[in-house]
Design an enzyme around this catalytic site. Structure first.
Site, PDB file in Angstrom:
ATOM      1  CG  HIS A 104      -8.549  -2.970  -2.609  1.00 44.08           C
ATOM      2  ND1 HIS A 104      -9.521  -2.131  -3.198  1.00 44.08           N
ATOM      3  CD2 HIS A 104      -8.472  -2.240  -1.233  1.00 44.08           C
ATOM      4  CE1 HIS A 104      -9.870  -1.047  -2.548  1.00 44.08           C
ATOM      5  NE2 HIS A 104      -9.298  -1.096  -1.284  1.00 44.08           N
ATOM      6  CG  LEU A 105      -9.018  -9.470  -0.096  1.00 49.52           C
ATOM      7  CD1 LEU A 105      -8.648 -11.052   0.417  1.00 49.52           C
ATOM      8  CD2 LEU A 105     -10.372  -9.224   0.300  1.00 49.52           C
ATOM      9  CG  HIS A 106      -6.879  -2.701   3.126  1.00 51.06           C
ATOM     10  ND1 HIS A 106      -6.175  -1.782   2.806  1.00 51.06           N
ATOM     11  CD2 HIS A 106      -8.032  -2.603   2.516  1.00 51.06           C
ATOM     12  CE1 HIS A 106      -7.014  -0.867   2.280  1.00 51.06           C
ATOM     13  NE2 HIS A 106      -8.094  -1.293   2.076  1.00 51.06           N
ATOM     14  N   GLY A 131     -15.801   2.976   3.554  1.00 45.21           N
ATOM     15  CA  GLY A 131     -14.184   3.693   3.622  1.00 45.21           C
ATOM     16  C   GLY A 131     -13.692   3.206   2.405  1.00 45.21           C
ATOM     17  CD  GLN A 132     -14.718  -0.102  -2.808  1.00 46.72           C
ATOM     18  OE1 GLN A 132     -15.987  -0.311  -2.218  1.00 46.72           O
ATOM     19  NE2 GLN A 132     -14.061  -0.824  -3.810  1.00 46.72           N
ATOM     20  CG  ASN A 181     -12.249  -0.712   3.674  1.00 48.96           C
ATOM     21  OD1 ASN A 181     -12.396  -1.114   4.821  1.00 48.96           O
ATOM     22  ND2 ASN A 181     -11.192   0.075   3.627  1.00 48.96           N
ATOM     23  CG  ASP A 236      -1.960   1.046   1.186  1.00 43.00           C
ATOM     24  OD1 ASP A 236      -3.437   0.600   1.044  1.00 43.00           O
ATOM     25  OD2 ASP A 236      -1.801   2.075   1.167  1.00 43.00           O
ATOM     26  CB  ILE A 237       0.881   4.408  -2.064  1.00 44.66           C
ATOM     27  CG1 ILE A 237       1.912   5.409  -2.541  1.00 44.66           C
ATOM     28  CG2 ILE A 237      -0.586   5.146  -1.947  1.00 44.66           C
ATOM     29  CD1 ILE A 237       1.623   5.742  -3.806  1.00 44.66           C
TER      30      ILE A 237
END
Ligand code: DGP
Length: 117
Positions: free
Chosen positions: A103-105, A96-97, A90, A33-34
């Site tokens: 995507h999965l965090h 909060g998307q 999300n 993640d950036i």
């Protein structure tokens, strides 16, 4: 939008913008993640542009299973398994998307709070 919308993640899949890729198969891509929210924060996405799990269909059943299993394998390789970690996805505004490509965090390296904010 069920499928097909292009996002920043589409550009990462097509290598039009760089990302720190940690794993890639024909069907999924994982990268850091950036803006990490934990010492280890990796995103895993299907290459198929599904906007969120809310838009996934029966056709995506195998792909969704693959995402979870690959996420667990990545967490294991990152050394997160012993202390534990969190997998989050999300959905929409209240979820909060911000990027509308499923995507999965994978979050690890610190304790996660419950309930989440
Ligand atoms: P979400 O809020 O669940 O939609 O999460 C989107 C995540 O994507 C957020 O944690 C930041 C990350 N992100 C956004 N743009 C980029 C990018 O260009 N590169 C990378 N590596 N991550 C990004």
């Amino acid at each position: 939008m069920a499928h097909g919308g292009d996002t920043i993640f589409g550009k990462i899949i097509r290598k039009e913008i760089p990302a720190e890729v940690v794993h890639e198969t024909e069907t999924v891509l994982a990268f850091r993640d950036i803006s990490p929210a934990a010492p280890s924060h990796i995103l895993i996405i299907p290459k198929k542009p599904i906007s969120s799990v809310a838009s996934a269909t029966q056709e995506d059943k195998e792909l969704l299973g693959e995402l979870l299993l690959e996420a667990a394998a990545i967490a294991r390789r990152e050394g997160l398994e012993e202390d534990g970690y969190r997998i989050v996805t999300n959905i929409g505004r209240n979820g909060g998307q911000t990027v509308f490509h499923l995507h999965l965090h994978i979050l690890g390296g610190r304790p996660c709070l419950w309930p989440p904010g």
